[in-house]
Design a protein around this motif. Structure first.
Motif, short mmCIF file in Angstrom:
data_model
loop_
_atom_site.label_atom_id
_atom_site.label_comp_id
_atom_site.label_asym_id
_atom_site.label_seq_id
_atom_site.Cartn_x
_atom_site.Cartn_y
_atom_site.Cartn_z
N TYR A 130 -5.14 5.42 25.38
CA TYR A 130 -5.21 6.53 24.18
C TYR A 130 -6.42 6.45 23.46
O TYR A 130 -6.38 5.27 23.21
CB TYR A 130 -4.34 6.89 23.54
N ILE A 131 -7.19 6.56 23.37
CA ILE A 131 -8.70 6.66 22.90
C ILE A 131 -9.14 7.47 21.47
O ILE A 131 -9.49 8.40 22.84
CB ILE A 131 -10.47 6.36 23.66
N ALA A 132 -9.09 7.25 20.42
CA ALA A 132 -8.98 8.18 18.96
C ALA A 132 -10.35 9.08 19.53
O ALA A 132 -10.24 9.84 19.09
CB ALA A 132 -8.19 8.00 18.33
N HIS A 133 -11.25 8.21 19.36
CA HIS A 133 -12.59 8.68 18.38
C HIS A 133 -13.20 9.27 19.58
O HIS A 133 -14.18 10.22 19.64
CB HIS A 133 -13.33 7.44 18.41
N GLU A 134 -12.72 9.38 20.69
CA GLU A 134 -13.15 9.99 22.01
C GLU A 134 -12.51 11.08 22.55
O GLU A 134 -12.39 11.82 23.62
CB GLU A 134 -13.85 9.29 23.08
N ASP A 135 -11.12 11.37 22.00
CA ASP A 135 -10.42 11.94 22.50
C ASP A 135 -9.71 12.22 24.16
O ASP A 135 -9.37 12.88 24.23
CB ASP A 135 -9.96 12.86 21.67
N THR A 136 -9.89 10.59 24.53
CA THR A 136 -9.73 10.29 26.11
C THR A 136 -7.44 9.55 26.10
O THR A 136 -7.83 9.23 25.15
CB THR A 136 -10.13 9.11 26.40
N LEU A 137 -7.22 10.83 26.90
CA LEU A 137 -6.08 9.85 26.94
C LEU A 137 -5.48 10.21 28.75
O LEU A 137 -5.83 10.82 28.98
CB LEU A 137 -4.78 11.47 26.54
N CYS A 138 -5.59 8.68 28.95
CA CYS A 138 -5.17 8.72 30.41
C CYS A 138 -3.80 7.76 31.23
O CYS A 138 -3.90 6.71 30.26
CB CYS A 138 -6.72 7.60 30.88
N THR A 139 -3.89 7.81 32.59
CA THR A 139 -3.21 6.84 33.02
C THR A 139 -3.62 6.52 34.31
O THR A 139 -3.85 7.54 34.67
CB THR A 139 -1.69 7.47 33.09
#
Ligand SMILES: NC(=O)c1ccc[n+]([C@@H]2O[C@H](COP(=O)([O-])OP(=O)(O)OC[C@H]3O[C@@H](n4cnc5c(N)ncnc54)[C@H](O)[C@@H]3O)[C@@H](O)[C@H]2O)c1
Ligand SMILES: O=C(O)[C@@H]1CCCCN1
Length: 312
Positions: free
Chosen positions: A64-73
């Motif tokens: 999860y990358i908060a500043h660009e709001d990316t949630l991925c697996t």
């Protein structure tokens, strides 16, 4: 109600994933990761389950990358194949989520992402660590990763000679016939690395393929294979004598046989060099031990999805 996820095939992903856009995003996220704020970048060490019956393993790589709001697996299966077996060595699927609701927005084939983001991170290490005058590139291993590495290294840098060597001569010859550009094929790894300024190891070997006594002092080694705690690509001499850089210290301490079994000290993460908090010791012999990170897949997947969406 949440929309159904879109499926993006490998061809579509490849069309929307360019190195030019990928590299700066990888540099940014590696820097953020190495600043160590878990409220900004969250990435546990990959969970790996062995697939004993088929000489493979499955890795689960959430991020999860908060500043660009990316949630991925990413879920990636890797098999140690003999070259004459006509089955893929890697299969990967990337799930991109809507972070607000938790539903999946896209299911992507993860093969092109895996090939390109790995080669792009290797190229970032080379930009930072290879000798200022680098004329000879050598690639050991001639599988899928060798192709993407050849592609980006010859695009970004200009070498006087590119040499390749694989376990079987036919594999190296097939590789040379398939890429766009000149390649010298050698049958001995020792001869192939002799005098090379930069050496990329992209093999599926579990035993050393590169030995410190062969390596020109000051060379930069990008070690991409050996991603299990009991696999090696580099020998103890090289691991002891070189300055060791990694993508993630935490990952390397759990997954890298070259680091764990040699007892070598990690000098820095690539992100620390990008942040300017650790130096790039270009004049020394350096090793970048790459293992691959979920955040690398996450930025690549977000890039693909955004580009695909704006094309609709
Ligand atoms: N660091 C990362 O982010 C990352 C990402 C993906 C894959 N990988 C790893 O990279 C490695 C290569 O992946 P791939 O998809 O290209 O695999 P692949 O199966 O397509 O190719 C492996 C190649 O290694 C060669 N090889 C095996 N033993 C050798 C030896 N002793 N000397 C020279 N060549 C030898 C084989 O001939 C083959 O050409 C694997 O170990 C994989 O797990 C790492
Ligand atoms: O980061 C990755 O995607 C790879 C998959 C195969 C094994 C090593 N790491």
């Amino acid at each position: 109600m949440a929309e159904q996820p879109v499926f993006l095939s490998n061809d579509v992903v490849a069309r929307f994933l360019s190195y030019d856009e990928l590299i700066p995003r990888l540099e940014e996220v590696l820097g953020r990761f190495s600043r160590g704020s878990s409220s900004d970048v969250v990435q546990p060490v990959r969970s790996v389950i062995p697939i004993h019956n088929h000489s493979g393993f499955l890795g689960l790589m959430p991020a999860y990358i908060a500043h660009e709001d990316t949630l991925c697996t990413k879920m990636v299966a890797f098999y140690r194949r003999e070259e004459n077996v006509n089955l893929p060595s890697t299969q990967a699927t990337v799930l991109l989520f809507n972070p607000e609701y938790g539903n999946v927005t896209a299911v992507m084939d993860g093969l092109d992402i895996t090939h390109k983001r790995t080669a792009a991170v290797s190229a970032i290490s080379a930009k930072l660590l290879m000798p200022a005058q680098s004329d000879v590139l050598c690639i050991l291993g001639c599988g899928h990763q060798a192709v993407s590495h050849y592609e980006i290294f010859t695009k970004l840098f200009s070498f006087k000679e590119v040499r390749v060597c694989s376990r079987r001569l036919e594999t190296a010859e097939r590789f040379a016939a398939g890429v766009q550009g000149p390649v010298t094929v050698l049958s001995s790894a020792k001869e192939a690395v002799h005098g090379a300024d930069i050496i990329i190891t992209v093999t599926n070997s579990s035993k050393p393929v590169l030995f410190g006594e062969w390596v020109k002092p000051g060379a930069h080694i990008v070690a991409v294979g050996a991603c299990r705690p009991d696999w090696r690509e580099l020998d103890d001499v090289l691991m002891r004598d070189a300055v060791i850089y990694v993508d993630s210290r935490e990952g390397a301490a759990v997954e890298s046989g070259d680091i764990i079994l040699s007892g070598a000290e990690v000098f820095a993460e690539l992100g620390e060099v990008l942040n300017g908090t650790r130096p790039a010791l270009r004049n020394k012999t350096t090793v970048f031990k790459s293992l691959g990170m979920g955040i690398q897949d996450a930025v690549a997947a977000k890039l693909v999805f955004d580009e695909w969406k704006s094309s609709q």
